[in-house]
Motif scaffolding. Structure first.
Motif, mmCIF file in Angstrom:
data_model
loop_
_atom_site.group_PDB
_atom_site.id
_atom_site.type_symbol
_atom_site.label_atom_id
_atom_site.label_comp_id
_atom_site.label_asym_id
_atom_site.label_seq_id
_atom_site.Cartn_x
_atom_site.Cartn_y
_atom_site.Cartn_z
ATOM 1 N N VAL A 29 -7.851 -0.787 -3.163
ATOM 2 C CA VAL A 29 -7.320 -0.414 -1.854
ATOM 3 C C VAL A 29 -5.856 -0.824 -1.721
ATOM 4 O O VAL A 29 -5.047 -0.095 -1.172
ATOM 5 C CB VAL A 29 -8.179 -1.036 -0.723
ATOM 6 N N CYS A 30 -5.488 -1.978 -2.288
ATOM 7 C CA CYS A 30 -4.132 -2.502 -2.071
ATOM 8 C C CYS A 30 -3.045 -1.644 -2.721
ATOM 9 O O CYS A 30 -1.959 -1.531 -2.172
ATOM 10 C CB CYS A 30 -4.029 -3.945 -2.553
ATOM 11 N N ASP A 64 -4.588 -11.319 -3.156
ATOM 12 C CA ASP A 64 -3.125 -11.265 -3.257
ATOM 13 C C ASP A 64 -2.552 -10.024 -2.554
ATOM 14 O O ASP A 64 -1.474 -10.072 -2.009
ATOM 15 C CB ASP A 64 -2.679 -11.305 -4.727
ATOM 16 N N GLY A 65 -3.272 -8.919 -2.603
ATOM 17 C CA GLY A 65 -2.796 -7.714 -1.909
ATOM 18 C C GLY A 65 -1.736 -6.943 -2.676
ATOM 19 O O GLY A 65 -1.186 -5.977 -2.173
ATOM 20 N N GLY A 90 0.820 -1.199 0.000
ATOM 21 C CA GLY A 90 0.000 0.000 0.000
ATOM 22 C C GLY A 90 0.859 1.256 0.000
ATOM 23 O O GLY A 90 2.085 1.188 -0.016
ATOM 24 N N LYS A 91 0.162 2.385 -0.037
ATOM 25 C CA LYS A 91 0.883 3.662 -0.007
ATOM 26 C C LYS A 91 1.014 4.115 1.439
ATOM 27 O O LYS A 91 0.079 3.963 2.225
ATOM 28 C CB LYS A 91 0.093 4.715 -0.795
ATOM 29 N N ALA A 92 2.149 4.705 1.768
ATOM 30 C CA ALA A 92 2.341 5.210 3.124
ATOM 31 C C ALA A 92 1.460 6.435 3.339
ATOM 32 O O ALA A 92 1.051 7.103 2.389
ATOM 33 C CB ALA A 92 3.805 5.563 3.321
ATOM 34 N N THR A 93 1.189 6.706 4.601
ATOM 35 C CA THR A 93 0.378 7.880 4.949
ATOM 36 C C THR A 93 1.094 9.153 4.520
ATOM 37 O O THR A 93 2.311 9.271 4.685
ATOM 38 C CB THR A 93 0.164 7.924 6.473
ATOM 39 N N HIS A 94 0.329 10.089 3.981
ATOM 40 C CA HIS A 94 0.920 11.382 3.619
ATOM 41 C C HIS A 94 1.069 12.219 4.895
ATOM 42 O O HIS A 94 0.072 12.540 5.548
ATOM 43 C CB HIS A 94 0.029 12.097 2.604
#
Lengths: 494, 278
Positions: free
Chosen positions: B235-236, B216-217, B90-94
């Motif tokens: 979402v992934c 799979d994510g 996933g993407k890290a929090t901004h």
């Protein structure tokens, strides 16, 4: 030895002289023995094609004329020495045939099962020019690979002495495995990194057991282990490890074969209802996660009225899987006619025998669900064929006002995929096309970052196992050359 | 295979696992998740990383027993191995200095919020954390949260600890009291929906971390798709964090319930097999 020298060898000459060309071409093409359609449409794990017997294979091999100019080889993306292995089968030297296959192909038992030979080697066979059926090269390939595996006497291809140079491969699908095999043969120290828990990529999560058993993929992977290829699962290059981490670990070349990614949807009303999913999701649940088995924790819907949207091989795999999981109606919904379907003829034939309904010239425009949000119906727009489009196929156009309503309880959308976004997103400076694929030099498979090469679906967007393997092979040859040139430059400057 | 270094019970159904994963510990950032699979025939489930220790080479996961897979994970003990784990995904929090940020967490959502609150605090924000749960026993990580927040407000449905009321009551009190520049929310989908409705009313930008079904994510299957701003997102790879005001939470809730019947059956079977009463 080149192809002409091989062909001039005494045993080949003698074999050619044993029968007249006319006698060879008069032999009818072998029929692949298959499981009974009614039986197999209810058994999930048994392979449909049963394989040739040694007698059948030797007879079929006789049909090959051992042409001076073997055009079949030009049709093979990995350049298998086709006449040589076929003639080895004719003499009964099955082990030798398997060895010949392995000189150029990392996965012969896989290719013998899933390659679209009718569009490749077999389409170039001399027989087709005489309006006869091509030599069953694919069946023979499978036979030789299976014979060797079942004999337990698995030969290891010759490998060059180790040069100690570390090479990383991203993704363990057909592109990566093919690349890894060739690089190991050149003497490199190859490590394959796989994001999933299983090695094999699409060969494991995508293609069903009834077409390609996982056990066969595992044998091919073990053959690569035997020549020194290392595999690391649960590791995502670009996430768990960066390209810089790999460089610091001493890797001097990287091949990216990270494959297909995000499934495409059609963006129509109701498409996110429960029971509608991509073919990637459906096949991953059933194949990789074994969701249909009692002892698996992963759930899967076992719909009774299942519609699969699309006309490719993945659509055929999905619909035939749905049938095996108990669908009373398993339907292909395709917007063009059967003639334009991209799926292999064999898959379409097998699907029909298994009772799959083909609803062609139909395109879904809307899904309807119940209170729980589960899909119950779909609205289909009736289509007709118009003028040919960019792909050369006649384009489907809507018949104004003509729609149909179809009861469904599960829908599998199989209209293509976009490339996997993980590597393109995470490697700074890597040139990516507007389609999200990695841009490469088509002759060398090299990206704009010299140490990174790429191939397979991450470059093509969505293609076949054998084209991915061809890319891997091409990339290995050019990376080998690139490293040799680089080292030569260094040596010259010292 | 990843070894469990320590296990701690936050309550009967919530455990904290410290797991050996040196590469993930090194590369993860606040907001990232991992995919975890227990057993050869296990299911792949996403779990947001709660904490990491680079020196020890470990990451921390906080898991609540919900279905078969989370129960199997919770039943593992110190020294046991998690069969498969991959990440960070996933993407890290901004993270930036927004001003005043309300971190609204519900139940085990407090665990993945911890590194986000810490990162926001470090970036110079005034962090007001609201931890909400049904009852006192389900309030977790209060002490750790206090270390990374300017203020921690506890809300319980039954009033057994802190203030009586829902997370939204807590948020509204803060909004009425001072200017809030951003709200971050992690918790059950239904909770995030109501947080989103509330902050929308007050026009406060809000980020929600979504925990959908994944297979799979890694951006391949599309099981995690949600509608954000009228467009389908994954979402992934596009998330897990999105502008909460754009998320179609009703659709997300509907999709989360998709396998409920199958899941319930499986859970019954597992309980019967282990001798427990269904």
């Amino acid at each position: 030895m080149d192809i002409a020298e091989e062909r001039a060898q005494e045993w080949r000459v003698n074999l050619r002289n044993q029968m007249k060309a006319k006698e060879r071409t008069d032999i009818p093409r072998v029929h692949m023995p298959e499981l009974d359609p009614v039986y197999r449409s209810h058994t999930r794990l048994e392979e449909v094609n049963l394989g040739l017997t040694p007698e059948m294979a030797m007879q079929e091999a006789k049909r090959c004329l051992d042409c001076a100019n073997p055009t079949c080889m030009q049709g093979c993306p990995v350049g298998i020495y086709i006449p040589k292995f076929v003639k080895q089968i004719e003499t009964g030297d099955f082990g030798g045939a398997a060895k010949t296959l392995k000189e150029t192909s990392a996965l012969p038992a896989v290719c013998g099962r899933v390659c679209p030979q009718e569009k490749q080697c077999e389409s170039q066979c001399i027989h087709t020019k005489m309006k006869k059926e091509a030599v069953a090269i694919g069946h023979l390939e499978r036979f030789a690979a299976d014979y060797e595996r079942e004999s337990g006497n698995i030969s290891v291809p010759e490998i060059a002495p180790s040069n100690g140079i570390k090479i990383a491969v991203v993704g363990s699908g057909p592109a990566g495995l093919s690349f890894a095999g060739d690089m190991a043969k050149y003497g490199y120290d190859v490590t394959v990194f796989e994001a999933l828990h299983e090695i094999g990529g699409v060969l494991k999560y995508g293609i069903p057991e009834f077409r390609l058993p996982n056990a066969i993929v595992d044998v091919e992977i073990n053959n690569l282990r035997a020549i020194g290829v290392k595999f690391i699962n649960n590791c995502i290059v670009g996430k768990t490890l960066t390209i810089n981490d790999l460089k610091q670990d001493g890797f001097q070349g990287i091949f990216v074969g990270s494959g297909a990614g995000l499934p495409r949807f059609m963006n129509i009303q109701g498409e996110n209802l429960v029971g509608i999913m991509s073919s990637n999701e459906y096949l991953t649940r059933v194949n990789l996660m074994d969701a249909a088995s009692e002892d698996s924790d992963t759930p899967v819907f076992m719909g009774k009225k299942v519609a699969v949207i699309g006309g490719g091989n993945t659509a055929m795999d999905s619909v035939r899987t749905a049938r095996r999981l108990g669908a009373e109606r398993a339907m292909i919904v395709y917007r063009r006619s059967e003639e334009e379907m991209p799926a292999r003829l064999e898959e379409v034939k097998h699907a029909k025998e298994e009772g799959i309904e083909f609803m062609t010239l139909r395109n879904p425009v809307k899904y309807i669900g119940n209170e729980q949000g589960r899909v119950t119906q779909m609205i289909l727009q009736v289509m007709e064929l118009g003028e040919p489009d960019a792909s050369g196929r006649r384009s489907p156009v809507e018949v104004p006002g003509k729609t149909e309503t179809l009861d469904v309880d599960e829908v599998i959308v199989s209209v293509g995929v976009s490339p996997n976004p993980l590597i393109p997103h995470s490697v700074e400076g890597l040139e990516v096309t507007k389609w999200g694929t990695i841009a490469v030099n088509n002759d060398t498979m090299q990206t704009d970052i010299p140490m990174i090469f790429a191939g397979g679906d991450i470059v093509r967007g969505g293609a076949t196992v054998i084209l991915a393997m061809g890319d891997g092979r091409k990339a290995a040859a050019s990376m080998h050359k690139w490293i040799q040139n680089r080292d030569q430059l260094v040596a010259d400057n010292c | 295979m990843n070894k469990i270094i320590s296990k701690e019970y936050f309550s009967d159904n919530v455990v904290k696992l410290e797991v050996e994963a040196p590469l993930i510990a090194k590369s993860r950032k606040a907001g990232h998740f991992v995919m975890v699979k227990v057993g050869e025939k296990g299911e792949r489930i996403p779990l947001t990383i709660a904490d990491a220790d680079q020196q020890k080479g470990t990451i921390t996961l906080v898991v609540q027993k919900m279905g078969v897979s989370s129960t199997k994970l919770c039943d593992l003990n110190e020294g046991d191995f998690i069969t498969d784990m991959v990440g960070p995904l996933g993407k890290a929090t901004h993270i930036e200095n927004f001003g005043t940020v309300v971190c609204a967490c519900g139940g085990v959502g407090t665990a993945p919020m911890l590194p986000i609150a810490a990162a926001l605090k470090k970036a110079g924000n005034k962090v007001v954390t609201i931890i909400a749960a049904r009852t006192k026993e389900l309030i977790i990580l209060e002490e750790q949260m206090r270390q990374h927040s300017d203020e921690v407000i506890i809300m319980t449905d039954d009033g057994s600890y802190g203030n009586k009321g829902l997370v939204t009551n807590g948020i509204e009190d803060v909004i009425k009291r001072e200017k809030v520049d951003l709200c971050v929310t992690i918790g059950p989908a239904i909770m995030m929906k109501f947080v989103s409705l509330l902050t929308k009313k007050y026009n406060i930008p809000t980020v929600a971390s979504l925990n959908t079904i994944m297979v799979d994510g890694t951006g391949m299957c599309g099981a995690c798709r949600v509608t954000v701003g009228g467009k389908t997102k994954f979402v992934c790879v596009d998330g897990p964090e999105f502008d909460a005001h754009q998320v179609d939470f009703d659709e997300m809730l509907m999709r989360l319930g998709g396998y409920k019947d199958i899941e319930r059956e499986e859970l019954e079977k597992m309980k019967c097999a282990s001798g427990a009463r269904p």
